[in-house]
Design a protein around this motif. Sequence first.
Motif, short mmCIF file in Angstrom:
data_model
loop_
_atom_site.label_atom_id
_atom_site.label_comp_id
_atom_site.label_asym_id
_atom_site.label_seq_id
_atom_site.Cartn_x
_atom_site.Cartn_y
_atom_site.Cartn_z
N SER A 6 62.85 57.61 55.73
CA SER A 6 62.86 56.63 54.66
C SER A 6 61.68 55.67 54.75
N SER A 7 60.62 56.08 55.47
CA SER A 7 59.45 55.21 55.62
C SER A 7 58.83 54.90 54.28
N PRO A 8 58.41 53.66 54.09
CA PRO A 8 57.67 53.34 52.86
C PRO A 8 56.23 53.86 52.95
N CYS A 9 55.55 53.76 51.83
CA CYS A 9 54.14 54.15 51.76
C CYS A 9 53.32 53.40 52.81
N ASP A 10 52.49 54.13 53.53
CA ASP A 10 51.67 53.50 54.57
C ASP A 10 50.55 52.65 54.00
N GLY A 17 58.26 58.08 44.98
CA GLY A 17 57.59 59.39 45.01
C GLY A 17 56.80 59.65 46.27
N LEU A 18 57.41 59.35 47.41
CA LEU A 18 56.69 59.48 48.68
C LEU A 18 56.31 60.92 48.99
N GLN A 19 55.12 61.07 49.53
CA GLN A 19 54.68 62.36 50.01
C GLN A 19 54.27 62.20 51.47
N CYS A 33 52.86 56.87 48.57
CA CYS A 33 53.65 56.90 47.35
C CYS A 33 52.87 57.63 46.25
N ALA A 34 53.52 57.87 45.12
CA ALA A 34 52.90 58.65 44.04
C ALA A 34 51.57 58.05 43.60
N ASN A 35 51.51 56.72 43.48
CA ASN A 35 50.28 56.08 43.02
C ASN A 35 49.15 56.24 44.03
N SER A 52 45.87 48.67 48.51
CA SER A 52 46.57 48.36 49.74
C SER A 52 46.43 46.89 50.11
N VAL A 53 45.22 46.36 50.00
CA VAL A 53 44.98 44.94 50.31
C VAL A 53 45.82 44.07 49.38
N ALA A 54 45.82 44.39 48.08
CA ALA A 54 46.58 43.59 47.11
C ALA A 54 48.07 43.63 47.43
N ALA A 55 48.56 44.81 47.82
CA ALA A 55 49.99 44.95 48.12
C ALA A 55 50.38 44.13 49.35
#
Length: 89
Positions: A6-10, A17-19, A33-35, A52-55
């Motif tokens: 269940s890890s979030p996007c790195d 939509g994690l891959q 994630c998908a984006n 990533s920085v913005a997030a």
Amino acid sequence: MKRGPSSPCDFCGSVQGLQCYPTDVPGADWYACANCVALIRIEDWDSLIDRSVAAYAALRSIPENELNALRQQVESRVKSFRTFCLLPV
Ligand SMILES: [Zn+2]
């Protein structure tokens, strides 16, 4: 860096939509994630770093004078992603 399924996007922390991007190091897989996957697919690393920085800045309310340091951290993460991940062709 051990994480469950269940890890979030790195890159941005989203869980949509994690891959999984496997590495040749067991237990050190990356998740995107998908984006972020869309940016990785077209190798738009600058946009991925910006995103990533913005997030992270939004998530942890990073003060403006620490954004440069954060960006450098993110850049080195993206660099190690590009080095270690077995990107699907
Ligand atoms: Zn993401």
